[in-house]
Design a protein around this motif. Structure first.
Motif, PDB file in Angstrom:
ATOM      1  N   PRO A   3       0.834  -1.213   0.000  1.00 29.04           N
ATOM      2  CA  PRO A   3       0.000   0.000   0.000  1.00 29.04           C
ATOM      3  C   PRO A   3       0.861   1.251   0.000  1.00 29.04           C
ATOM      4  O   PRO A   3       1.882   1.333   0.687  1.00 29.04           O
ATOM      5  CB  PRO A   3      -0.806  -0.130   1.307  1.00 29.04           C
ATOM      6  CG  PRO A   3      -0.030  -1.087   2.158  1.00 29.04           C
ATOM      7  CD  PRO A   3       0.647  -2.029   1.216  1.00 29.04           C
ATOM      8  N   GLY A   4       0.446   2.225  -0.787  1.00 30.46           N
ATOM      9  CA  GLY A   4       1.180   3.477  -0.867  1.00 30.46           C
ATOM     10  C   GLY A   4       2.225   3.512  -1.959  1.00 30.46           C
ATOM     11  O   GLY A   4       2.783   4.575  -2.251  1.00 30.46           O
TER      12      GLY A   4
ATOM     13  N   SER B 269       6.347   2.677  -9.675  1.00 31.65           N
ATOM     14  CA  SER B 269       7.284   1.872  -8.890  1.00 31.65           C
ATOM     15  C   SER B 269       6.950   0.389  -9.014  1.00 31.65           C
ATOM     16  O   SER B 269       7.846  -0.455  -9.158  1.00 31.65           O
ATOM     17  CB  SER B 269       7.232   2.297  -7.423  1.00 31.65           C
ATOM     18  OG  SER B 269       8.042   1.467  -6.632  1.00 31.65           O
ATOM     19  N   THR B 270       5.679   0.060  -8.975  1.00 32.71           N
ATOM     20  CA  THR B 270       5.261  -1.333  -9.135  1.00 32.71           C
ATOM     21  C   THR B 270       5.623  -1.860 -10.516  1.00 32.71           C
ATOM     22  O   THR B 270       6.051  -3.006 -10.671  1.00 32.71           O
ATOM     23  CB  THR B 270       3.750  -1.462  -8.904  1.00 32.71           C
ATOM     24  OG1 THR B 270       3.416  -0.919  -7.619  1.00 32.71           O
ATOM     25  CG2 THR B 270       3.301  -2.912  -8.979  1.00 32.71           C
ATOM     26  N   PHE B 271       5.473  -0.998 -11.522  1.00 35.55           N
ATOM     27  CA  PHE B 271       5.822  -1.389 -12.893  1.00 35.55           C
ATOM     28  C   PHE B 271       7.319  -1.679 -13.010  1.00 35.55           C
ATOM     29  O   PHE B 271       7.726  -2.673 -13.615  1.00 35.55           O
ATOM     30  CB  PHE B 271       5.417  -0.271 -13.862  1.00 35.55           C
ATOM     31  CG  PHE B 271       5.815  -0.519 -15.276  1.00 35.55           C
ATOM     32  CD1 PHE B 271       5.106  -1.398 -16.079  1.00 35.55           C
ATOM     33  CD2 PHE B 271       6.915   0.127 -15.826  1.00 35.55           C
ATOM     34  CE1 PHE B 271       5.481  -1.638 -17.389  1.00 35.55           C
ATOM     35  CE2 PHE B 271       7.296  -0.104 -17.137  1.00 35.55           C
ATOM     36  CZ  PHE B 271       6.579  -0.993 -17.923  1.00 35.55           C
TER      37      PHE B 271
END
Length: 549
Positions: free
Chosen positions: A258-259, A264-266
């Motif tokens: 979360p957050g 960034s996730t990519f």
């Protein structure tokens, strides 16, 4: 119902498990299906997950993978290292066309090839983790073969060769080279150093053979036909890719926290950021490029140095000596690196120290035979450095992170390998001597070896071992005891605190107790009674005896 329930012993304390009418069939690693107990693993590693497998360290498939990686390394770097033969023919063609910049244009084709191979190695590491070792190598083989074949139609257009020979072949070599090192860790552990030495020696063997063959081909068939034959040789990489069957599972997908932003996730879905959390890898990945600023200088300028100081001797002989002993060094130090108690990082440090010292000694050589002795020793420790890249990456980052660790390291090495020789050439042009260039070229390997000592001073956090999953007991209903006696909103018939749980064994009930042979009694309620108050154990037994339960 003689076998209506049973005790489950899967490494945890036994509890009651109903065989037919139980309400929680997956309690404590066991379940019920068609009246039979079904085992359910509680450890993450038992469930398949992303655990690593032990390499077989041998077998027909393993040795075939080693042979395939040997051929892959040999073909790729055999073509790259013998560009000097192509350079002479291409330069001659450009001069015949009246191009005044024939030398620089012809040299740029080869520079693009080696630069692209190392610069795009991180892309190879990322693709390997996303689509697999075999597919990445297969695509690399198609690009190398296709790039060389297309080059045969543009031998008189240097601008087209920049793309077909330089970028296209270089990209294919980058995609195929990193997997050829990474696949070895899937099949070898005990002999990983020796196998890496054999595989990386492929480039030395092909570099020694291909210049003679390529020179004969160009002289008798022309540059275009020679490129087509090189395309056929490059197609061996495609067949090598078919042997690369990975044994280790791919890295697990990144955890979505979360957050964390979508960008960034990519990024984390492509780049293994766990490698960059390892301080030992960061120190190693920074030290190697620092050392390589002066590492490649003697290879490029040795011919001119011999021409200036020993004009009557063969200017190519020292470089040939480096190539021969480099292959021997890869086998020798690969074998040594597999010995118990041998520190592979320390071996690599030793190779950089000796290469740096010997480079600084070159201007002081007053004899050609002494120069050959220095060249032979430099080649030996050059093989030591190269053969240990893969094993050290596996030691620091493990099987999951080794592919990208190797890829990003090679990408970082592209800059110093490209900058070092031109800087040395500029110093030679200003001073007219190789005294200052060779002395300065010996300093970066010494400095890089020194910074690698910090690897001993830091420790990376050990990965957390998966714990036994504590079964969560869902309440069937709130019994009267929970309603009449407040438990702060935490019913004891449901999720029990670990310190308050009690098993049947700790409460004095054995397998002959009548409670264990009545499937209609909820095992979870009984366990709650036992955990809360022994009085209810006696109460339940009496109710059973009177037939109330």
């Amino acid at each position: 119902m003689a076998d209506s329930s049973r005790m489950v012993k899967d490494g945890v304390a036994p509890v009651i498990v109903a065989a037919k009418n139980g309400h929680h069939p997956q309690l404590n690693g066991g379940g019920v299906k068609d009246g039979l107990k079904v085992s359910v693993p509680l450890l993450e590693s038992d469930a398949g997950g992303h655990g690593t497998l032990e390499p077989p360290d041998g077998g027909t498939r393993a040795w075939l993978v080693m042979v395939g990686a040997f051929l892959c390394n040999g073909v790729l770097f055999g073509v790259i290292n013998t560009y000097s033969v192509v350079y002479l023919s291409l330069r001659k063609q450009l001069l015949e066309l009246g191009d005044v910049e024939a030398s620089s244009k012809a040299a740029l084709v080869g520079s693009l090839t080696i630069g692209t191979t190392f610069l795009l190695s991180p892309v190879s590491g990322i693709l390997t983790d996303k689509i697999g070792l075999r597919r990445t190598t297969f695509i690399g083989g198609l690009l190398t073969c296709g790039g060389m074949f297309l080059s045969s139609f543009f031998t008189h257009s240097v601008s087209a060769l920049y793309f077909t020979y330089g970028i296209m072949f270089g990209l294919g070599a980058a995609l195929a080279y990193t997997p050829s090192l990474a696949i070895l860790g899937h099949y070898f552990k005990r002999y990983l150093g020796l196998v890496n030495g054999i595989v990386t020696a492929g480039s030395s063997v092909f570099t020694a053979i291909m210049p003679i063959c390529l020179e004969w081909l160009i002289e008798h068939t022309g540059l275009a036909t020679s490129f087509r034959i090189l395309a056929i040789i490059s197609s061996f990489v495609i067949f090598c890719a078919l042997l690369y069957k990975p044994l280790q599972p791919p890295p697990p997908p990144p955890k979505v926290k979360p957050g964390r932003s979508a960008f960034s996730t990519f990024l984390r879905s492509f780049i293994n950021f766990d490698n960059w959390k390892k301080r030992r890898y960061i120190i190693w990945a920074v030290s190697i490029p620092i050392a390589l600023f002066g590492y490649f200088v003697p290879y490029v300028h040795m011919g001119k140095f011999v021409q200036d100081n020993f004009p009557d001797d063969n200017k190519n002989l020292p470089v040939m000596c480096i190539g021969i002993t480099s292959g021997l060094g890869r086998l020798l130090f690969g074998f040594i690196a597999d010995k118990p108690g041998v520190n592979r990082v320390l071996l690599q440090q030793m190779s950089f120290v000796l290469i740096g010292v010997l480079t600084m000694c070159l201007p002081a050589t007053g004899s050609f035979y002494l120069l050959l002795a220095i060249a032979l020793t430099m080649g030996l420790f050059d093989g030591c450095f190269i053969s240990l890249l893969g094993p050290i990456a596996y030691d620091i980052c493990g099987p999951r992170g080794a592919t990208q660790a190797i890829g990003f390291l090679l990408g970082m090495c592209s800059l110093p390998l490209t900058i070092g020789p031109p800087v040395a050439g500029m110093l030679y042009d200003k001073t007219g001597s190789y005294l200052l260039p060779f002395i300065l070229a010996g300093i970066p390997p010494l400095f890089g070896a020194s910074t690698m000592f910090f690897i001993r001073c830091v420790k990376d956090e050990e990965p957390k071992k998966p714990l036994v999953a504590e079964p969560k007991l869902e309440p069937l209903a709130h019994p009267a005891w929970d309603c009449e006696n407040g438990t702060d909103g935490k019913p004891q018939n449901g999720s029990l605190h670990h310190e308050r749980r009690a098993t049947l064994a700790s409460s004095g009930i054995n397998a002959k107790s009548p409670l264990l042979t009545h499937a209609s009694v909820s095992s979870l309620i009984l366990e709650a009674y036992i955990a809360d108050n022994p009085v209810f154990r006696l109460y339940a037994e009496r109710k059973y005896c009177y037939g109330i339960l």
